[in-house]
Motif scaffolding. Sequence first.
Motif, PDB file in Angstrom:
ATOM      1  N   LEU A  94       8.222  -2.743  -0.989  1.00 55.37           N
ATOM      2  CA  LEU A  94       8.137  -1.286  -0.877  1.00 55.37           C
ATOM      3  C   LEU A  94       7.729  -0.869   0.527  1.00 55.37           C
ATOM      4  CD1 LEU A  94       6.476  -0.178  -4.238  1.00 55.37           C
ATOM      5  CD2 LEU A  94       8.798   0.291  -3.471  1.00 55.37           C
ATOM      6  N   SER A  95       6.825  -1.619   1.120  1.00 55.07           N
ATOM      7  CA  SER A  95       6.387  -1.309   2.475  1.00 55.07           C
ATOM      8  C   SER A  95       7.539  -1.462   3.457  1.00 55.07           C
ATOM      9  CB  SER A  95       5.220  -2.211   2.876  1.00 55.07           C
ATOM     10  OG  SER A  95       4.788  -1.934   4.184  1.00 55.07           O
ATOM     11  N   GLY A  96       8.316  -2.531   3.265  1.00 55.33           N
ATOM     12  CA  GLY A  96       9.438  -2.767   4.163  1.00 55.33           C
ATOM     13  C   GLY A  96      10.513  -1.702   4.056  1.00 55.33           C
ATOM     14  N   SER A  97      10.796  -1.248   2.824  1.00 53.37           N
ATOM     15  CA  SER A  97      11.874  -0.280   2.642  1.00 53.37           C
ATOM     16  C   SER A  97      11.435   1.147   2.942  1.00 53.37           C
ATOM     17  CB  SER A  97      12.418  -0.353   1.209  1.00 53.37           C
ATOM     18  OG  SER A  97      11.423   0.036   0.273  1.00 53.37           O
ATOM     19  N   SER A  98      10.162   1.457   2.705  1.00 51.82           N
ATOM     20  CA  SER A  98       9.686   2.831   2.894  1.00 51.82           C
ATOM     21  C   SER A  98       9.082   3.076   4.267  1.00 51.82           C
ATOM     22  CB  SER A  98       8.640   3.182   1.832  1.00 51.82           C
ATOM     23  OG  SER A  98       7.442   2.443   2.045  1.00 51.82           O
ATOM     24  N   GLY A  99       8.602   2.011   4.902  1.00 57.19           N
ATOM     25  CA  GLY A  99       7.935   2.165   6.191  1.00 57.19           C
ATOM     26  C   GLY A  99       6.490   2.584   6.087  1.00 57.19           C
ATOM     27  N   LEU A 100       5.981   2.710   4.857  1.00 56.63           N
ATOM     28  CA  LEU A 100       4.582   3.098   4.671  1.00 56.63           C
ATOM     29  C   LEU A 100       3.680   1.876   4.782  1.00 56.63           C
ATOM     30  CD1 LEU A 100       4.888   5.505   1.592  1.00 56.63           C
ATOM     31  CD2 LEU A 100       4.520   6.146   3.985  1.00 56.63           C
ATOM     32  N   PRO A 101       2.436   2.043   5.268  1.00 54.04           N
ATOM     33  CA  PRO A 101       1.508   0.909   5.343  1.00 54.04           C
ATOM     34  C   PRO A 101       1.095   0.450   3.948  1.00 54.04           C
ATOM     35  CG  PRO A 101       0.420   2.948   5.980  1.00 54.04           C
ATOM     36  CD  PRO A 101       1.868   3.284   5.844  1.00 54.04           C
ATOM     37  N   LEU A 102       0.781  -0.820   3.832  1.00 49.95           N
ATOM     38  CA  LEU A 102       0.403  -1.392   2.538  1.00 49.95           C
ATOM     39  C   LEU A 102      -0.775  -0.672   1.875  1.00 49.95           C
ATOM     40  CD1 LEU A 102       0.870  -5.240   3.027  1.00 49.95           C
ATOM     41  CD2 LEU A 102       1.963  -3.801   1.311  1.00 49.95           C
ATOM     42  N   PRO A 103      -1.847  -0.312   2.610  1.00 47.94           N
ATOM     43  CA  PRO A 103      -2.959   0.389   1.945  1.00 47.94           C
ATOM     44  C   PRO A 103      -2.525   1.705   1.291  1.00 47.94           C
ATOM     45  CG  PRO A 103      -3.665  -0.441   4.076  1.00 47.94           C
ATOM     46  CD  PRO A 103      -2.187  -0.627   4.019  1.00 47.94           C
ATOM     47  N   THR A 104      -1.627   2.437   1.953  1.00 49.30           N
ATOM     48  CA  THR A 104      -1.133   3.693   1.383  1.00 49.30           C
ATOM     49  C   THR A 104      -0.335   3.432   0.111  1.00 49.30           C
ATOM     50  OG1 THR A 104      -1.028   4.737   3.561  1.00 49.30           O
ATOM     51  CG2 THR A 104       0.308   5.717   1.824  1.00 49.30           C
ATOM     52  N   ILE A 105       0.547   2.431   0.159  1.00 49.00           N
ATOM     53  CA  ILE A 105       1.351   2.108  -1.017  1.00 49.00           C
ATOM     54  C   ILE A 105       0.462   1.641  -2.160  1.00 49.00           C
ATOM     55  CG2 ILE A 105       3.067   0.499  -1.919  1.00 49.00           C
ATOM     56  CD1 ILE A 105       4.485   0.668   0.747  1.00 49.00           C
TER      57      ILE A 105
END
Length: 270
Positions: free
Chosen positions: A50-61
């Motif tokens: 999800l982080s790779g596809s969305s570009g969001l940082p892991l803590p946010t996800i």
Amino acid sequence: MPAAKGNADVPSAESKTAAATAGGVQSLERAFDLLERMADAGGEVGLSELSGSSGLPLPTIHRLMRTLVACGYVRQQPNRRYALGPRLIRLGESSARLLGTWARPYLARLVEETGETANMALLDGDEVVYVAQVPSRHSMRMFTEVGRRVLPHSTGVGKALLATTPPDEVRALLARTGMPAATAKTITTPDAFLEALHLVRETGYAVDDNEQEMGVRCLAVSVPDSPTAAAISISGPAGRVTDEATQEIVPVLKEVAADLSAALASTDGT
């Protein structure tokens, strides 16, 4: 006497509220985006994906996923991956019913202009589900129960729904469902089905020629830009839905599909 210091650096109550509102909207947008990415990935993903596809940082996800798990919209699997949760089923069923309700006036127009039974169907997982129908006025007419589920390989709406799906994904779907023969004319091999989808892309419409039920022909088109994959169709006796009639019916199908698409995209749903 020194001038009094202003409050320029201290956020006002209004600005705090606005910031909180903006933050809340952003969190909602991100949460829904993650749900859609999970659906696109087949319903189960890892946080790093999800982080790779969305570009969001892991803590946010991770924070968003904890909230979605707590609400029942996502569940964590024993392997620590995340899957879409059962609470989404209720939302999906309700939205499908609503979509069918919105479509009924357009299906009624199809019946009025073609004389045949009109249907609307969605792709739900690996199956096609019928969400709306308006019957023909003919004494000999086709009935498909709303809520009925069928496999896509033997239906016009199934072909219309899968026409733009990448071939590898189509093959994977067919491998999961199998391709049982409903009639002697049902397509039962992946290669033949992919050829049929190529024809749909070329002509802009799909045909079920006695493939789901002998004596019945269906013509179907996808609803462009629908919020979920949707198709509309007409079905009738093969003696009425002839090749000659097809040339008259298909333009009507395409026009109604375009008008329905515009209605679904409008802000007021009309």
